[in-house]
Write an enzyme that holds these catalytic residues in place. Structure first.
Site, PDB file in Angstrom:
ATOM      1  N   HIS A 196       1.173  -1.180   0.003  1.00 39.82           N
ATOM      2  CA  HIS A 196      -0.329  -0.658  -0.190  1.00 39.82           C
ATOM      3  C   HIS A 196       0.927   1.388  -0.019  1.00 39.82           C
ATOM      4  CE1 HIS A 196      -2.861   2.659   0.972  1.00 39.82           C
ATOM      5  NE2 HIS A 196      -4.032   1.866   1.383  1.00 39.82           N
ATOM      6  N   GLU A 293       0.212   1.707  -6.402  1.00 46.27           N
ATOM      7  CA  GLU A 293       0.124   0.107  -5.373  1.00 46.27           C
ATOM      8  C   GLU A 293      -0.032  -1.431  -6.460  1.00 46.27           C
ATOM      9  OE1 GLU A 293      -3.024  -0.321  -2.515  1.00 46.27           O
ATOM     10  OE2 GLU A 293      -3.555   1.879  -2.461  1.00 46.27           O
TER      11      GLU A 293
END
Length: 317
Positions: A196, A293
């Site tokens: 992330h 991501e």
């Protein structure tokens, strides 16, 4: 011996700070043996120190002047500085370093679940203490390998035995990671995962290239019922809230962070990509970052003793 179901390759000091006895006790309960951290000798370019909130932090130092910082709590890379001292990652101003809540920013792990589901949001890996499995230095590039294994906390949510290894390598103008998940249980399991990554940015000038033609799952306006579509733009910009999954993404995309850098984001075996900026939902900082991501949205299924590996390399173009 574990058999690999997905393995691919990608081109890819100072004495430790002493900690007080009360901190030793507090972190021993979370799985970190501080005495062994202090006493162990690490490869050149790697040091252990006390970070924010008294959490143990690994620093990677390249002879070329680049640096990276990784917190053992969450196995979270919180800083990547190139040789000019500029930090290309972003940690949110509301991030807490208390060993209880995931660190908000840098490169948090989403494992064994991306997004919401039966396990806590984005899984438990970002909310557990990782250990140091190995360190190395290859031609001046420091390399650290972290390890996460199941424990009563993880098994209370996801009742499987596993081993996750996370190798981080710092080069003069790039940061590479290799994530390997192995099923050490006697029964099969499935998972989803992502890195992330928060990049420092000026959102008004941010653009992403390389995703044209990908199938999309747009979580705006309803995250629980994503709209299917197809990306038609050569250049994606961020004029407002964005939370979108790109399926079967290419192995290379390009991020212009709006502050003078073009970042090449390569991957091997991360099949999908995610773009996110919360816009006014985080009024205090949305202008200062963008999340790009690498992810595995579809379930990865591992039989006992099987492994899955994915690699990422982020570099200044």
């Amino acid at each position: 011996m574990a058999t690999s179901v997905a393995m691919a390759s990608l081109p890819l000091g100072r004495a430790p700070t002493p900690w007080s006895a009360d901190r030793r006790l507090r972190f021993r309960s979370s799985g970190i043996a501080f005495a062994s951290l202090e006493q162990k000798t690490y490869a050149q370019g790697i040091k252990i120190s006390e970070g924010n909130g008294g959490l143990p932090k690994v620093s990677l130092l390249s002879p070329h002047g680049s640096e990276a910082e990784i917190y053992l709590f969450g196995g979270c890379i919180t800083s990547w500085k190139v040789s000019n001292g500029k930090d290309l990652l972003f940690v949110r101003p509301d991030a807490v370093f208390n060993g209880k809540k995931p660190i908000s920013g840098g490169i948090p792990h989403c494992f064994p679940q991306f997004g919401p589901g039966p396990v806590q949001q984005h899984g438990f890996a970002r909310n557990m203490s990782w250990s140091i499995a190995d360190s190395d230095n290859v031609e001046g590039d420091p390399i650290i390998t972290l390890e996460l294994r199941d424990d009563p906390y993880s098994r209370s949510m996801w009742d499987f035995s596993f081993q996750t290894l996370y190798k981080v390598k710092l080069h003069s103008n790039s940061l590479s990671t290799v994530l390997t998940v192995t099923n050490t249980d006697k029964k099969p399991f499935s998972f989803t995962t992502a890195l992330h990554t928060y990049f420092r940015a000026s959102i008004a000038g941010v653009s992403v290239k390389g995703l044209k033609g990908c199938k999309t799952l747009n979580k705006d306006p309803d995250p629980s019922n994503p709209l299917e579509g197809k990306e038609g733009r050569e250049v994606i910009t961020f004029p407002g809230f964005i939370d979108c999954i790109y399926l079967d993404a290419p192995k290379e995309i390009f991020l212009d962070n709006g502050i003078g850098d073009v970042i090449n984001i390569q991957n091997s075996n991360w099949s999908d990509a995610v773009l996110w900026n919360p816009y006014m939902q985080m009024e205090s900082c949305f202008k200062d970052f963008v999340c790009v991501e690498n992810a595995k949205i579809g379930q990865v299924h591992l039989e006992p003793a099987q492994s899955w590996t994915a690699e990422q390399k982020i570099a200044i173009s």
